[in-house]
Design a protein around this motif. Structure first.
Motif, PDB file in Angstrom:
ATOM      1  N   ILE A   1       0.571  -1.230   0.360  1.00 12.38           N
ATOM      2  CA  ILE A   1       0.150  -0.090   0.061  1.00 12.38           C
ATOM      3  C   ILE A   1       0.874   1.162   0.023  1.00 12.38           C
ATOM      4  O   ILE A   1       0.678   2.004  -0.734  1.00 12.38           O
ATOM      5  N   THR A   2       1.944   1.228   0.862  1.00 12.75           N
ATOM      6  CA  THR A   2       2.894   2.409   0.929  1.00 12.75           C
ATOM      7  C   THR A   2       3.515   2.579  -0.632  1.00 12.75           C
ATOM      8  O   THR A   2       3.622   3.916  -1.029  1.00 12.75           O
ATOM      9  N   MET A   3       3.998   1.750  -0.991  1.00  8.37           N
ATOM     10  CA  MET A   3       4.497   1.863  -2.313  1.00  8.37           C
ATOM     11  C   MET A   3       3.804   2.392  -3.446  1.00  8.37           C
ATOM     12  O   MET A   3       4.073   3.196  -4.176  1.00  8.37           O
ATOM     13  N   GLY A   4       2.306   1.748  -3.347  1.00  8.84           N
ATOM     14  CA  GLY A   4       1.516   2.268  -4.529  1.00  8.84           C
ATOM     15  C   GLY A   4       1.108   3.774  -4.279  1.00  8.84           C
ATOM     16  O   GLY A   4       0.934   4.450  -5.142  1.00  8.84           O
ATOM     17  N   ARG A   5       1.047   4.139  -2.765  1.00 12.57           N
ATOM     18  CA  ARG A   5       0.745   5.409  -2.569  1.00 12.57           C
ATOM     19  C   ARG A   5       1.857   6.453  -2.816  1.00 12.57           C
ATOM     20  O   ARG A   5       1.595   7.521  -3.502  1.00 12.57           O
ATOM     21  N   GLN A   6       3.053   5.947  -2.650  1.00  9.30           N
ATOM     22  CA  GLN A   6       4.176   6.672  -2.970  1.00  9.30           C
ATOM     23  C   GLN A   6       4.182   7.175  -4.576  1.00  9.30           C
ATOM     24  O   GLN A   6       4.309   8.391  -4.974  1.00  9.30           O
ATOM     25  N   ALA A   7       3.679   6.234  -5.423  1.00  6.52           N
ATOM     26  CA  ALA A   7       3.806   6.264  -6.923  1.00  6.52           C
ATOM     27  C   ALA A   7       2.526   7.298  -7.159  1.00  6.52           C
ATOM     28  O   ALA A   7       2.478   8.066  -8.040  1.00  6.52           O
ATOM     29  N   ASP A   8       1.376   6.930  -6.442  1.00  2.72           N
ATOM     30  CA  ASP A   8      -0.138   7.445  -6.788  1.00  2.72           C
ATOM     31  C   ASP A   8       0.428   9.179  -6.386  1.00  2.72           C
ATOM     32  O   ASP A   8      -0.279  10.070  -7.166  1.00  2.72           O
ATOM     33  N   GLU A   9       1.058   9.545  -5.516  1.00  3.10           N
ATOM     34  CA  GLU A   9       1.488  10.935  -4.951  1.00  3.10           C
ATOM     35  C   GLU A   9       2.618  11.548  -5.712  1.00  3.10           C
ATOM     36  O   GLU A   9       2.921  12.713  -5.431  1.00  3.10           O
TER      37      GLU A   9
ATOM     38  N   VAL B   1       9.424   8.206 -14.645  1.00  2.00           N
ATOM     39  CA  VAL B   1       9.828   6.748 -15.122  1.00  2.00           C
ATOM     40  C   VAL B   1      10.033   5.835 -13.731  1.00  2.00           C
ATOM     41  O   VAL B   1       9.351   4.806 -13.694  1.00  2.00           O
ATOM     42  N   VAL B   2      10.748   6.477 -12.907  1.00  2.00           N
ATOM     43  CA  VAL B   2      11.104   5.716 -11.590  1.00  2.00           C
ATOM     44  C   VAL B   2       9.832   5.184 -10.926  1.00  2.00           C
ATOM     45  O   VAL B   2       9.347   4.199 -10.628  1.00  2.00           O
ATOM     46  N   PHE B   3       8.672   6.598 -10.745  1.00  3.39           N
ATOM     47  CA  PHE B   3       7.444   6.344  -9.944  1.00  3.39           C
ATOM     48  C   PHE B   3       6.668   5.334 -10.798  1.00  3.39           C
ATOM     49  O   PHE B   3       5.688   4.555 -10.134  1.00  3.39           O
ATOM     50  N   LEU B   4       6.652   5.595 -12.225  1.00  3.87           N
ATOM     51  CA  LEU B   4       5.904   4.727 -12.845  1.00  3.87           C
ATOM     52  C   LEU B   4       6.019   3.193 -12.778  1.00  3.87           C
ATOM     53  O   LEU B   4       5.099   2.413 -12.925  1.00  3.87           O
TER      54      LEU B   4
END
Length: 158
Positions: A23-31, A124-127
């Protein structure tokens, strides 16, 4: 019809650190600042590739809440032929397919260059983090056959 092996709630109870980490990994990418509709289209496409009904339904629900046009939701599986996705969306979807289909090959310099035409190094990192995270969720959802969260008739999408 397949039946759940382990419910999502049981997974969360058994492995709360794993659940919270994803969830935290996904949230960082989402934000990260990347357009949320692009992130959701990528999550949909990867979930289609990995046959994860649970994640597909979740991200269809989120996409609808974000106002992603129904035509794009209908045609994301054939995005290259659909002619309705922007060049940036197409670059993200191509990158998602590349990272979701790594068996037997590596990521080419051409694939990386193509995504970099539309996204900064940071993007690209966050994607890529978003793609890696949905891949992990897909593998769990498919392994345990998490039941998709289908909204009840007459209720708003979750």
């Amino acid at each position: 019809m397949s039946k759940p092996r382990i419910s999502y709630d049981a997974f969360a109870r058994i492995a709360p650190i794993a659940q919270n980490s994803l969830i935290t990994m996904g949230r960082q990418a989402d934000e990260s600042g990347i357009d949320k509709t692009i992130i959701e289209l990528v999550k949909l496409r990867v979930s289609q590739i990995n046959n994860c009904a649970f994640c597909l339904q979740i991200h269809l629900n989120v996409s609808r809440k974000l106002g992603v046009p129904q035509e794009k939701l209908d045609l994301v599986a054939t995005w290259e032929e659909a002619g309705i996705f922007s060049d940036k969306e197409g670059a993200a979807l191509a990158w998602a397919e590349t990272l979701a289909n790594l068996a037997g090959h590596s990521v080419s310099d051409a694939a990386y260059a193509a995504v970099r035409e539309h996204f900064s190094e940071e993007e690209v990192v966050f994607l890529s983090v978003s793609i890696a995270t949905i891949n992990a969720w897909n593998r769990l959802g498919v392994a345990f056959r998490f039941a998709p969260p289908i909204p009840k008739k007459g209720a708003a999408a979750a």
